[in-house]
Design an enzyme around this catalytic site. Sequence first.
Site, PDB file in Angstrom:
ATOM      1  N   HIS A 141      19.344  -0.324 -58.127  1.00  0.00           N
ATOM      2  CA  HIS A 141      18.321   0.526 -58.770  1.00  0.00           C
ATOM      3  C   HIS A 141      17.235  -0.280 -59.485  1.00  0.00           C
ATOM      4  O   HIS A 141      16.200   0.281 -59.845  1.00  0.00           O
ATOM      5  CB  HIS A 141      18.960   1.463 -59.794  1.00  0.00           C
ATOM      6  CG  HIS A 141      19.916   2.453 -59.210  1.00  0.00           C
ATOM      7  ND1 HIS A 141      19.588   3.280 -58.160  1.00  0.00           N
ATOM      8  CD2 HIS A 141      21.217   2.743 -59.525  1.00  0.00           C
ATOM      9  CE1 HIS A 141      20.632   4.041 -57.859  1.00  0.00           C
ATOM     10  NE2 HIS A 141      21.628   3.731 -58.662  1.00  0.00           N
ATOM     11  N   GLY A 149      19.109   2.672 -64.006  1.00  0.00           N
ATOM     12  CA  GLY A 149      20.402   3.023 -63.447  1.00  0.00           C
ATOM     13  C   GLY A 149      21.467   1.967 -63.609  1.00  0.00           C
ATOM     14  O   GLY A 149      22.201   1.660 -62.667  1.00  0.00           O
TER      15      GLY A 149
END
Length: 416
Positions: A141, A149
Amino acid sequence: MCSPAQFQVAYIVSQDLIKYSSRLPSNVGRSILVHSLANALGLLSQDYSPHTRLRVIKPDPATFDDLSMYHARNYIDAILLTVEPGTESESVEFGLEDDCPRFSGLPEYVRLVAGATITAARVLRIGYANISINWDGGRHHAQKSRAAGFCYVADCVLAILLLKKTLPAPASPLSSRTPNQRKYRVMYLDLDAHFSDGVSQAFYSPANLKSKQVLTLSVHHAAPGFFPSSPLAQLPFEPSTSFDPFTLSLPLLEGASVKTFANIWPHVECIKDIFNPDYVVVQCGVDGLAGDPKCKVFNWCLDVAIEGSLGWCVSRIVNEWKGSRKLFLGGGGYHSPNAARTWSYLTSIILGKPLSLSINIPDDPSHSGFPLYAPTFTLDVPSGNMIDKNTAEYLADVQNRFERVSEILRGVLQSQ
């Protein structure tokens, strides 16, 4: 030296990598569980498998220049604290809040995790191993200038950028293409329950298809409110100016089970066969397994003997995907003992000698966290009772779209 009948697997780990990876706020203590279980099960011994030789390799921490292959310099300054921490607004700018707070050892963590994945890629590149493993990597991410994330560094992207480099060329070609062709193809396959937005976006380029060396394919869950939200996370649509056949998603509905994964796996292999990669990078996030406390969307299991299981998919990649070198990474997974179970089991599959899932977790003084494996104290992560909502109609739609994508991809590659 290995005999001709053997091939090498490089397992990237060090005490420092374990120490700082175990401080990651989203997965405190996970790394030490993973590697201590692998060691206790004998997987890190060179004598574990008669067919495959494993070598433990200590990673080199990533340098500023390594990180700047992809990340913005001001972001690197921020996460490595090469400059004094700025205002709260600067932390917000770089995503260093909420799910990605600063923590003690963040600079060391970033250097070591990135360095471990880069080391794993380098050993493939120089031909030291056919397969490399970094279970502390897979931070899919992280963005160019922002943490997101639970991911602070885009190690997957850094590895892909290294593997696609044209020099130095191997002494012999890795695939059926001619020896004088030096543009290596890298396929990134993401099996995490969350979409690989950081990696997919990094290589998304619908306006430039003629010289593509990287193809990303993310198999994940996508739904309103489920992280991350991105148009790229959806099923491929009809060609338009925003369509890139080298940036693909295969979203699955809630409850995806071995039956669903067995159904969609031929689409994955068809894309692989058309693209014909020299290197395959596989992100093996385990938050899609049954029982994950944070994800709770899939009903996947491990058993290599069951078609469509995670173990079966990894076995296919290792044993049937000929002509490419493979890099296996970790990723999500928020039940730490189950992550340790899974990545130990996958290591045994990669080594060509799958462990029995009924084996007991060793109650060994050198093995950290034995009580955490209650109540079963076995290696298995079985499926649960979640209903698989991937209907025949939905899977037929997936098939139709991927058949069309396959045609487009084949046409683009033939024109290169």
